[in-house]
Design an enzyme around this catalytic site. Structure first.
Site, PDB file in Angstrom:
ATOM      1  N   ASN A  12       0.673  -1.260  -0.070  1.00 54.11           N
ATOM      2  CA  ASN A  12      -0.051  -0.107  -0.182  1.00 54.11           C
ATOM      3  C   ASN A  12       0.837   1.439   0.038  1.00 54.11           C
ATOM      4  O   ASN A  12       0.695   2.111  -0.865  1.00 54.11           O
ATOM      5  CB  ASN A  12      -0.963  -0.186   1.178  1.00 54.11           C
ATOM      6  CG  ASN A  12      -2.045   0.978   1.194  1.00 54.11           C
ATOM      7  OD1 ASN A  12      -2.194   1.808   2.306  1.00 54.11           O
ATOM      8  ND2 ASN A  12      -2.768   1.082   0.247  1.00 54.11           N
ATOM      9  N   GLY A  14       4.038   1.354  -0.278  1.00 57.28           N
ATOM     10  CA  GLY A  14       5.143   1.078  -1.318  1.00 57.28           C
ATOM     11  C   GLY A  14       4.806   1.505  -2.869  1.00 57.28           C
ATOM     12  O   GLY A  14       5.460   2.528  -3.554  1.00 57.28           O
ATOM     13  N   LYS A 205       4.902   4.102  17.485  1.00 60.84           N
ATOM     14  CA  LYS A 205       3.610   4.631  17.385  1.00 60.84           C
ATOM     15  C   LYS A 205       2.702   3.387  17.105  1.00 60.84           C
ATOM     16  O   LYS A 205       1.430   3.547  17.356  1.00 60.84           O
ATOM     17  CB  LYS A 205       3.582   5.858  16.575  1.00 60.84           C
ATOM     18  CG  LYS A 205       3.831   5.676  14.913  1.00 60.84           C
ATOM     19  CD  LYS A 205       2.667   5.061  14.265  1.00 60.84           C
ATOM     20  CE  LYS A 205       3.342   4.669  12.616  1.00 60.84           C
ATOM     21  NZ  LYS A 205       2.152   3.967  12.035  1.00 60.84           N
ATOM     22  N   ASN A 295      -3.439  -0.800  12.201  1.00 60.04           N
ATOM     23  CA  ASN A 295      -3.573  -1.162  13.594  1.00 60.04           C
ATOM     24  C   ASN A 295      -4.560  -0.697  14.340  1.00 60.04           C
ATOM     25  O   ASN A 295      -5.173  -1.938  15.023  1.00 60.04           O
ATOM     26  CB  ASN A 295      -1.926  -0.610  14.061  1.00 60.04           C
ATOM     27  CG  ASN A 295      -0.896  -1.040  13.684  1.00 60.04           C
ATOM     28  OD1 ASN A 295      -0.323  -2.485  13.822  1.00 60.04           O
ATOM     29  ND2 ASN A 295      -0.250  -0.449  12.789  1.00 60.04           N
ATOM     30  N   LYS A 323      -0.162  -5.861   5.912  1.00 59.32           N
ATOM     31  CA  LYS A 323       0.290  -6.486   6.874  1.00 59.32           C
ATOM     32  C   LYS A 323       0.301  -5.354   8.216  1.00 59.32           C
ATOM     33  O   LYS A 323       0.345  -4.022   7.748  1.00 59.32           O
ATOM     34  CB  LYS A 323       1.952  -6.727   6.789  1.00 59.32           C
ATOM     35  CG  LYS A 323       1.753  -7.982   5.664  1.00 59.32           C
ATOM     36  CD  LYS A 323       1.499  -9.318   6.251  1.00 59.32           C
ATOM     37  CE  LYS A 323       1.549 -10.462   5.137  1.00 59.32           C
ATOM     38  NZ  LYS A 323       0.879 -11.584   5.608  1.00 59.32           N
ATOM     39  N   GLN A 325       1.903  -3.820  11.758  1.00 59.29           N
ATOM     40  CA  GLN A 325       3.202  -4.056  12.202  1.00 59.29           C
ATOM     41  C   GLN A 325       3.077  -3.971  13.904  1.00 59.29           C
ATOM     42  O   GLN A 325       4.053  -4.399  14.558  1.00 59.29           O
ATOM     43  CB  GLN A 325       3.937  -2.896  11.848  1.00 59.29           C
ATOM     44  CG  GLN A 325       4.173  -2.841  10.148  1.00 59.29           C
ATOM     45  CD  GLN A 325       4.817  -4.082   9.420  1.00 59.29           C
ATOM     46  OE1 GLN A 325       6.031  -3.895   9.570  1.00 59.29           O
ATOM     47  NE2 GLN A 325       4.119  -4.965   9.172  1.00 59.29           N
TER      48      GLN A 325
HETATM   49  P1  NAD Z   1       1.468  -3.691   2.951  1.00 63.43           P
HETATM   50  O1  NAD Z   1       1.023  -4.025   4.302  1.00 63.43           O
HETATM   51  O2  NAD Z   1       0.401  -2.865   1.995  1.00 63.43           O
HETATM   52  O3  NAD Z   1       1.533  -4.877   2.146  1.00 63.43           O
HETATM   53  C1  NAD Z   1       2.174  -6.054   2.286  1.00 63.43           C
HETATM   54  C2  NAD Z   1       3.357  -6.116   1.393  1.00 63.43           C
HETATM   55  O4  NAD Z   1       4.189  -7.335   1.776  1.00 63.43           O
HETATM   56  C3  NAD Z   1       2.864  -6.723   0.071  1.00 63.43           C
HETATM   57  O5  NAD Z   1       3.745  -6.004  -1.078  1.00 63.43           O
HETATM   58  C4  NAD Z   1       3.127  -8.182   0.003  1.00 63.43           C
HETATM   59  O6  NAD Z   1       3.245  -8.521  -1.684  1.00 63.43           O
HETATM   60  C5  NAD Z   1       4.505  -8.300   0.698  1.00 63.43           C
HETATM   61  N1  NAD Z   1       4.734  -9.642   0.856  1.00 63.43           N
HETATM   62  C6  NAD Z   1       3.843 -10.590   1.428  1.00 63.43           C
HETATM   63  N2  NAD Z   1       4.747 -11.758   1.741  1.00 63.43           N
HETATM   64  C7  NAD Z   1       6.022 -11.255   1.411  1.00 63.43           C
HETATM   65  C8  NAD Z   1       7.127 -12.171   1.730  1.00 63.43           C
HETATM   66  N3  NAD Z   1       7.114 -13.403   2.139  1.00 63.43           N
HETATM   67  N4  NAD Z   1       8.247 -11.532   1.534  1.00 63.43           N
HETATM   68  C9  NAD Z   1       8.452 -10.213   1.154  1.00 63.43           C
HETATM   69  N5  NAD Z   1       7.207  -9.441   0.791  1.00 63.43           N
HETATM   70  C10 NAD Z   1       5.922  -9.939   1.099  1.00 63.43           C
HETATM   71  O7  NAD Z   1       2.752  -2.667   2.899  1.00 63.43           O
HETATM   72  P2  NAD Z   1       3.016  -1.342   2.985  1.00 63.43           P
HETATM   73  O8  NAD Z   1       2.017  -0.633   3.374  1.00 63.43           O
HETATM   74  O9  NAD Z   1       3.527  -0.933   1.792  1.00 63.43           O
HETATM   75  O10 NAD Z   1       3.935  -1.292   4.310  1.00 63.43           O
HETATM   76  C11 NAD Z   1       5.455  -1.173   4.120  1.00 63.43           C
HETATM   77  C12 NAD Z   1       5.932  -0.608   5.415  1.00 63.43           C
HETATM   78  O11 NAD Z   1       5.454   0.897   5.195  1.00 63.43           O
HETATM   79  C13 NAD Z   1       5.509  -1.130   6.710  1.00 63.43           C
HETATM   80  O12 NAD Z   1       6.608  -1.024   7.631  1.00 63.43           O
HETATM   81  C14 NAD Z   1       4.535  -0.031   7.097  1.00 63.43           C
HETATM   82  O13 NAD Z   1       4.350   0.210   8.474  1.00 63.43           O
HETATM   83  C15 NAD Z   1       4.970   1.108   6.436  1.00 63.43           C
HETATM   84  N6  NAD Z   1       4.085   2.154   6.194  1.00 63.43           N
HETATM   85  C16 NAD Z   1       2.691   2.181   5.676  1.00 63.43           C
HETATM   86  C17 NAD Z   1       1.914   3.084   5.527  1.00 63.43           C
HETATM   87  C18 NAD Z   1       0.161   2.973   5.085  1.00 63.43           C
HETATM   88  O14 NAD Z   1      -0.140   3.630   5.270  1.00 63.43           O
HETATM   89  N7  NAD Z   1       0.200   1.586   4.217  1.00 63.43           N
HETATM   90  C19 NAD Z   1       2.243   4.344   5.866  1.00 63.43           C
HETATM   91  C20 NAD Z   1       3.410   4.600   6.435  1.00 63.43           C
HETATM   92  C21 NAD Z   1       4.412   3.496   6.597  1.00 63.43           C
HETATM   93  P1  13P Z   2      -1.046   1.720   9.859  1.00 63.76           P
HETATM   94  O1  13P Z   2      -0.098   0.717   9.388  1.00 63.76           O
HETATM   95  O2  13P Z   2      -1.542   1.473  11.362  1.00 63.76           O
HETATM   96  O3  13P Z   2      -2.021   1.930   8.810  1.00 63.76           O
HETATM   97  O4  13P Z   2      -0.275   2.961   9.923  1.00 63.76           O
HETATM   98  C1  13P Z   2      -0.011   3.674   8.757  1.00 63.76           C
HETATM   99  C2  13P Z   2       1.105   4.824   8.999  1.00 63.76           C
HETATM  100  O5  13P Z   2       2.047   4.315   9.483  1.00 63.76           O
HETATM  101  C3  13P Z   2       0.573   6.167   8.903  1.00 63.76           C
HETATM  102  O6  13P Z   2       1.668   6.887   9.154  1.00 63.76           O
END
Ligand code: NAD
Ligand code: 13P
Length: 376
Positions: A12, A14, A205, A295, A323, A325
């Site tokens: 999401n 990424g 957080k 979360n 996923k 965290q």
């Molecule tokens: P996500 O949780 O939306 O998606 C999960 C990803 O993991 C998918 O791309 C999936 O293909 C991949 N995956 C599944 N199994 C796997 C495996 N075995 N090996 C490698 N990859 C695998 O991902 P995201 O939201 O991009 O989160 C990535 C990081 O960004 C996290 O640390 C999250 O806390 C952080 N983050 C997320 C948000 C948000 O709003 N989504 C915002 C800021 C920071």
């Molecule tokens: P969540 O993984 O709880 O959706 O948080 C996203 C995030 O890190 C917002 O900055």
């Protein structure tokens, strides 16, 4: 030579990161237009591969449906070929997969490559805790900054105004290049020289957001049961009172959580600066995640189910492959706390862990025995 960027991850956030970057690489002459994005390959219900669909439609139909990434984003299922020739690597995967990803890249990237981690989480090893930026720099031998902030991905995908913080340790020039690469009129990025502080904020957080999610339903339950004793008009008054009570309590949890975040960060890394907690990566991310993150959402469902369905089950049911965290981070932080004899000083972090493994009921979050100890 032009800078060449690869995004390692395509969930999401990424996918939104790739969109932001791609809008800038076409605009800025110092960057190669093309942005490669490594995709953990999977088959969609249609039988097609996710990578093929992204490259055909220019959309990550699973993790960011309805949003065009930019024609210059090229999805690649092979992580080695995705990073080939890139001198700027953006790491953005759920933290539990980062060690495996880094191992695959050993010896595959140039020494002058710069990394940035958007990953919120930490690893706990026998030797102690290891932040993801450290894991990246140690495994790959490269400098690694971080970018964290109040960044719910779906909102930034819709170009709603947001801010973010780049944390760096020594290389200010690299930090400025990251600010240039990510910043847009609707995504304001600033840099601070406190990589540990910024990364600890983004990591911790998520634990507080689990606490905030649990809370929501506890108070709804208390309010609903007391409603049964009242007539309709009184119910309306009770509802408003109940909302106020919920907001005060949620604010209290955020405050206690912030205190624990600051205390834990400084106990692990004495160089962490107070001012970092007032950047987007600090209090702003804490607020947005406690109000609207994944979360919070899953913890809310956990409390509603009174703990009868596990966090893992609810993650699978509610997040469509995305996923969580916070639960893993609570476990990892708890390992550090128990290893160092710090459990008593962090009642909120410890209670979230105990609830998430079913050792305590969700209501324990408002029974934090000595919740003020983090203030000492
Ligand atoms: P996500 O949780 O939306 O998606 C999960 C990803 O993991 C998918 O791309 C999936 O293909 C991949 N995956 C599944 N199994 C796997 C495996 N075995 N090996 C490698 N990859 C695998 O991902 P995201 O939201 O991009 O989160 C990535 C990081 O960004 C996290 O640390 C999250 O806390 C952080 N983050 C997320 C948000 C948000 O709003 N989504 C915002 C800021 C920071
Ligand atoms: P969540 O993984 O709880 O959706 O948080 C996203 C995030 O890190 C917002 O900055």
């Amino acid at each position: 030579m032009k800078n060449k960027v690869t995004v390692v991850g395509s969930g999401n956030w990424g996918s939104v990161a790739a969109k932001l970057i791609a809008s800038n690489t076409v605009r800025l002459s110092s960057f190669d237009d093309e942005v490669r994005m490594w995709v953990f390959e999977e088959k969609l219900p249609s039988g097609e591969k996710l990578t093929d669909v992204i490259n055909r439609t220019n959309e990550n139909v699973k993790y960011l449906p309805g949003i065009k990434l930019g024609k210059n984003v090229v999805a690649d299922p092979d992580v080695e070929s995705a990073v080939k020739g890139a001198n700027m690597l953006v790491f953005v995967s759920p933290h539990q997969f980062m060690e495996g990803i880094c191992k695959k890249l050993v010896g595959k990237i140039g020494k002058d490559t710069e990394g940035i981690s958007l990953v919120k989480g930490m690893e706990v090893k026998k030797e102690g805790p290891c932040m993801i930026s450290t894991l990246i720099s140690k495994t790959l031998g490269i400098n690694c900054s971080v970018l964290m902030g109040a960044n719910i991905a779906n909102e930034i995908a819709l170009e709603k105004f947001s801010e973010a913080t780049v944390g760096y340790s020594k290389n200010k020039e690299a930090a400025e290049k990251w600010v240039q690469l990510f910043g847009t009129p609707y995504f304001i990025v600033s840099a601070v020289q406190d990589v540990e502080g910024v990364e600890m904020c983004g990591t911790l957080k998520n634990i507080v957001a689990i606490a905030a999610g649990l809370l929501h339903n506890i108070h709804n339950l208390i309010v609903v049961s007391s409603f049964t004793f009242y007539k309709m008009t009184q119910i309306l008054v009770g509802f408003v009172d109940g909302m106020e009570m919920g907001n005060n309590t949620k604010a209290a949890i955020m405050r206690i959580g912030l205190k624990e975040m600051i205390k834990f960060s400084k106990m692990l890394f004495p160089s962490v600066k107070d001012s970092t907690f007032f950047e987007s990566c600090g209090v702003a991310d804490l607020i947005t995640t406690c109000l609207g993150g994944r979360n919070r959402k899953v913890a809310d469902a956990y409390a509603k189910n009174q703990g009868k369905r596990s966090f893992d089950q609810l993650e699978a049911e509610l997040l469509n492959g995305q996923k969580l965290q916070g639960v893993l981070t609570a476990k990892e932080v708890y390992e550090v706390l128990s290893d160092r004899g710090w459990v008593e000083q962090f009642p909120l972090f410890s209670t979230v862990h105990a609830i998430s493994i079913g050792r305590l009921p969700p209501s324990a979050i408002v029974e934090l025995g000595d919740s003020r100890s983090a203030n000492k």
